[in-house]
Scaffold this motif. Structure first.
Motif, PDB file in Angstrom:
ATOM      1  N   GLU A 221       0.831  -1.210   0.000  1.00 17.86           N
ATOM      2  CA  GLU A 221       0.000   0.000   0.000  1.00 17.86           C
ATOM      3  C   GLU A 221       0.858   1.250   0.000  1.00 17.86           C
ATOM      4  N   GLY A 222       1.951   1.209   0.775  1.00 19.07           N
ATOM      5  CA  GLY A 222       2.851   2.363   0.808  1.00 19.07           C
ATOM      6  C   GLY A 222       3.462   2.637  -0.555  1.00 19.07           C
ATOM      7  N   CYS A 223       3.799   1.567  -1.270  1.00 17.20           N
ATOM      8  CA  CYS A 223       4.359   1.727  -2.620  1.00 17.20           C
ATOM      9  C   CYS A 223       3.315   2.283  -3.588  1.00 17.20           C
ATOM     10  N   LEU A 224       2.102   1.752  -3.509  1.00 17.78           N
ATOM     11  CA  LEU A 224       1.061   2.207  -4.423  1.00 17.78           C
ATOM     12  C   LEU A 224       0.679   3.664  -4.156  1.00 17.78           C
ATOM     13  N   ASP A 225       0.766   4.084  -2.898  1.00 17.64           N
ATOM     14  CA  ASP A 225       0.481   5.486  -2.568  1.00 17.64           C
ATOM     15  C   ASP A 225       1.572   6.423  -3.078  1.00 17.64           C
ATOM     16  N   ASN A 226       2.721   5.850  -3.420  1.00 20.20           N
ATOM     17  CA  ASN A 226       3.863   6.665  -3.860  1.00 20.20           C
ATOM     18  C   ASN A 226       4.339   6.280  -5.258  1.00 20.20           C
ATOM     19  N   LEU A 227       3.432   5.789  -6.079  1.00 19.61           N
ATOM     20  CA  LEU A 227       3.809   5.366  -7.432  1.00 19.61           C
ATOM     21  C   LEU A 227       4.509   6.479  -8.208  1.00 19.61           C
ATOM     22  N   ASP A 228       4.045   7.701  -8.046  1.00 21.98           N
ATOM     23  CA  ASP A 228       4.623   8.816  -8.799  1.00 21.98           C
ATOM     24  C   ASP A 228       6.055   9.112  -8.387  1.00 21.98           C
ATOM     25  N   ASN A 229       6.446   8.644  -7.203  1.00 25.74           N
ATOM     26  CA  ASN A 229       7.810   8.880  -6.711  1.00 25.74           C
ATOM     27  C   ASN A 229       8.781   7.764  -7.093  1.00 25.74           C
ATOM     28  N   LEU A 230       8.253   6.684  -7.659  1.00 25.14           N
ATOM     29  CA  LEU A 230       9.107   5.553  -8.017  1.00 25.14           C
ATOM     30  C   LEU A 230       9.798   5.815  -9.352  1.00 25.14           C
ATOM     31  N   PRO A 231      10.957   5.182  -9.569  1.00 27.67           N
ATOM     32  CA  PRO A 231      11.575   5.260 -10.903  1.00 27.67           C
ATOM     33  C   PRO A 231      10.582   4.794 -11.961  1.00 27.67           C
ATOM     34  N   LYS A 232      10.631   5.429 -13.111  1.00 25.69           N
ATOM     35  CA  LYS A 232       9.639   5.159 -14.155  1.00 25.69           C
ATOM     36  C   LYS A 232       9.580   3.679 -14.515  1.00 25.69           C
ATOM     37  N   SER A 233      10.730   3.024 -14.590  1.00 27.57           N
ATOM     38  CA  SER A 233      10.745   1.612 -14.991  1.00 27.57           C
ATOM     39  C   SER A 233      10.051   0.743 -13.956  1.00 27.57           C
ATOM     40  N   VAL A 234      10.269   1.043 -12.669  1.00 25.91           N
ATOM     41  CA  VAL A 234       9.635   0.264 -11.599  1.00 25.91           C
ATOM     42  C   VAL A 234       8.135   0.532 -11.579  1.00 25.91           C
ATOM     43  N   ARG A 235       7.763   1.796 -11.708  1.00 27.54           N
ATOM     44  CA  ARG A 235       6.344   2.149 -11.696  1.00 27.54           C
ATOM     45  C   ARG A 235       5.600   1.456 -12.834  1.00 27.54           C
ATOM     46  N   SER A 236       6.178   1.438 -14.010  1.00 28.59           N
ATOM     47  CA  SER A 236       5.500   0.841 -15.157  1.00 28.59           C
ATOM     48  C   SER A 236       5.331  -0.668 -14.973  1.00 28.59           C
ATOM     49  N   LYS A 237       6.327  -1.309 -14.352  1.00 30.20           N
ATOM     50  CA  LYS A 237       6.220  -2.749 -14.090  1.00 30.20           C
ATOM     51  C   LYS A 237       5.082  -3.043 -13.113  1.00 30.20           C
ATOM     52  N   ILE A 238       4.982  -2.236 -12.076  1.00 31.01           N
ATOM     53  CA  ILE A 238       3.913  -2.433 -11.097  1.00 31.01           C
ATOM     54  C   ILE A 238       2.550  -2.179 -11.728  1.00 31.01           C
ATOM     55  N   GLU A 239       2.441  -1.102 -12.479  1.00 31.20           N
ATOM     56  CA  GLU A 239       1.160  -0.763 -13.103  1.00 31.20           C
ATOM     57  C   GLU A 239       0.718  -1.833 -14.099  1.00 31.20           C
ATOM     58  N   ALA A 240       1.675  -2.430 -14.781  1.00 33.85           N
ATOM     59  CA  ALA A 240       1.342  -3.453 -15.787  1.00 33.85           C
ATOM     60  C   ALA A 240       0.995  -4.799 -15.153  1.00 33.85           C
ATOM     61  N   ASN A 241       1.354  -4.973 -13.878  1.00 31.08           N
ATOM     62  CA  ASN A 241       1.140  -6.260 -13.214  1.00 31.08           C
ATOM     63  C   ASN A 241       0.358  -6.104 -11.907  1.00 31.08           C
ATOM     64  N   MET A 242      -0.490  -5.106 -11.849  1.00 34.96           N
ATOM     65  CA  MET A 242      -1.205  -4.786 -10.614  1.00 34.96           C
ATOM     66  C   MET A 242      -2.068  -5.960 -10.137  1.00 34.96           C
ATOM     67  N   GLU A 243      -2.791  -6.572 -11.051  1.00 43.48           N
ATOM     68  CA  GLU A 243      -3.663  -7.683 -10.665  1.00 43.48           C
ATOM     69  C   GLU A 243      -2.846  -8.855 -10.133  1.00 43.48           C
ATOM     70  N   MET A 244      -1.728  -9.160 -10.786  1.00 44.25           N
ATOM     71  CA  MET A 244      -0.891 -10.268 -10.334  1.00 44.25           C
ATOM     72  C   MET A 244      -0.204  -9.939  -9.013  1.00 44.25           C
ATOM     73  N   LEU A 245       0.099  -8.676  -8.778  1.00 45.55           N
ATOM     74  CA  LEU A 245       0.686  -8.265  -7.498  1.00 45.55           C
ATOM     75  C   LEU A 245      -0.249  -8.638  -6.348  1.00 45.55           C
ATOM     76  N   HIS A 246      -1.515  -8.283  -6.484  1.00 42.11           N
ATOM     77  CA  HIS A 246      -2.477  -8.574  -5.424  1.00 42.11           C
ATOM     78  C   HIS A 246      -2.768 -10.070  -5.328  1.00 42.11           C
ATOM     79  N   LEU A 247      -2.822 -10.740  -6.477  1.00 52.35           N
ATOM     80  CA  LEU A 247      -3.048 -12.182  -6.456  1.00 52.35           C
ATOM     81  C   LEU A 247      -1.866 -12.901  -5.804  1.00 52.35           C
ATOM     82  N   SER A 248      -0.652 -12.469  -6.114  1.00 51.66           N
ATOM     83  CA  SER A 248       0.540 -13.092  -5.547  1.00 51.66           C
ATOM     84  C   SER A 248       0.578 -12.914  -4.033  1.00 51.66           C
TER      85      SER A 248
END
Length: 295
Positions: A221-248
């Motif tokens: 949750e802390g990471c998702l609240d700070n997505l805009d502060n993450l490096p672009k490459s990391v943010r894009s990976k999280i955004e592209a795999n959001m459903e799998m993040l929660h499922l995992s």
């Protein structure tokens, strides 16, 4: 050695599958499989007993419960069809030993617990959560996923290579060695996935990045609240795999609400010497009776 405080009950929750598989591979790597004169493979059960009594000698529990998987299909397979699909079949020599080891455990006077649809981990999590209220709980396993179950009253005893080689994790040890809290163990696996259990987490994020994210933002949750502060490459990976993040994260989380009951009176450690000796004799384990003296 852990000293028991004020004669408090100490419950040993044994991850039966972890001990059995460890014993099988430790005793079969040379190609020799111990069998009875009738040809029944017994090497895993034989090794299991040795590990079992070594842990008793080391940690002197007052109560013992042994937990087991009850088949390959669980609610996790229903959530994610690829869960553990990469696992190879158990060796043929091990198959008859799954039921045999439970027979031996029962003859020794130890309660076997498992629940169809859940893993042994979930039974251990539920029991540790229930029984810690009035007792100290030690979880004996080789599975680092169990570290998420640590509390003030629950410690995880990790079996390392070789016998009598343990690492005991409590809250302080977990943070000192891994810089994680128990709940963060779950979030770490949600980010990086688990190759053994065959779920991906966030593709492109490995352990190093996952640890950095959790260290900086404490949680998913802390990471998702700070997505805009993450490096672009990391943010894009999280955004592209959001459903799998929660499922995992859901797959990684050990359940604490399995519908099982266990009263302390039902799991007092009191070796049934005659019954165990008879079973050992039947399996041609006569030499292991000497282990009774350490119990």
């Amino acid at each position: 050695m852990i000293n028991r405080q004020n004669d408090q009950d100490r419950i040993l929750l044994v991850d039966g599958m972890a001990l059995l598989f460890r014993a099988f591979y430790a005793t079969s790597y040379s190609g020799y499989i111990r069998k009875t004169s009738n040809g029944l493979p017994t090497n895993a059960v034989y090794g299991f007993i040795q590990y079992f009594f070594d842990a008793i000698k080391t940690y002197t529990p007052t109560h013992i419960i042994c937990c087991w998987d009850m088949g390959s299909s669980t609610f996790r397979n229903e959530s994610y069809s690829e869960y553990k699909k990469n696992r190879s079949e158990a060796p043929l020599e091990l198959l008859p030993q799954f039921d045999l080891v439970k027979e031996v455990v029962a003859e020794m006077g130890v309660l076997n617990i498992g629940m169809t649809g859940y893993e042994a981990d979930d039974c251990i999590g539920t029991l540790s959560n229930k029984l810690q209220k009035d007792s100290e709980v030690l979880i004996l396993t080789g599975d680092h996923d169990m570290l998420q179950l640590i509390t003030e009253q629950v410690k995880v005893v990790i079996m390392n290579k070789g016998r009598s080689n343990y690492t005991v994790y409590d809250l302080e040890t977990l943070f000192a060695t891994k810089q994680l809290t128990p709940l963060q163990v779950i979030d770490l696996k949600a980010f990086m996935g688990d190759t053994a259990d065959n779920y991906p987490g966030v593709k492109g994020i490995g352990e190093k990045t996952a640890l950095k994210l959790i260290s900086e933002y404490q949680s998913i949750e802390g990471c998702l609240d700070n997505l805009d502060n993450l490096p672009k490459s990391v943010r894009s990976k999280i955004e592209a795999n959001m459903e799998m993040l929660h499922l995992s994260r859901d797959l990684a989380r050990i359940r604490l609400d399995v519908p099982i009951e266990c009263e302390l009176d039902h799991c007092i450690w009191n070796l049934r010497r005659d019954a165990a000796a008879k079973k050992f004799d039947e399996l041609e384990f006569g030499g292991l009776v000497k282990l009774f003296d350490v119990s």
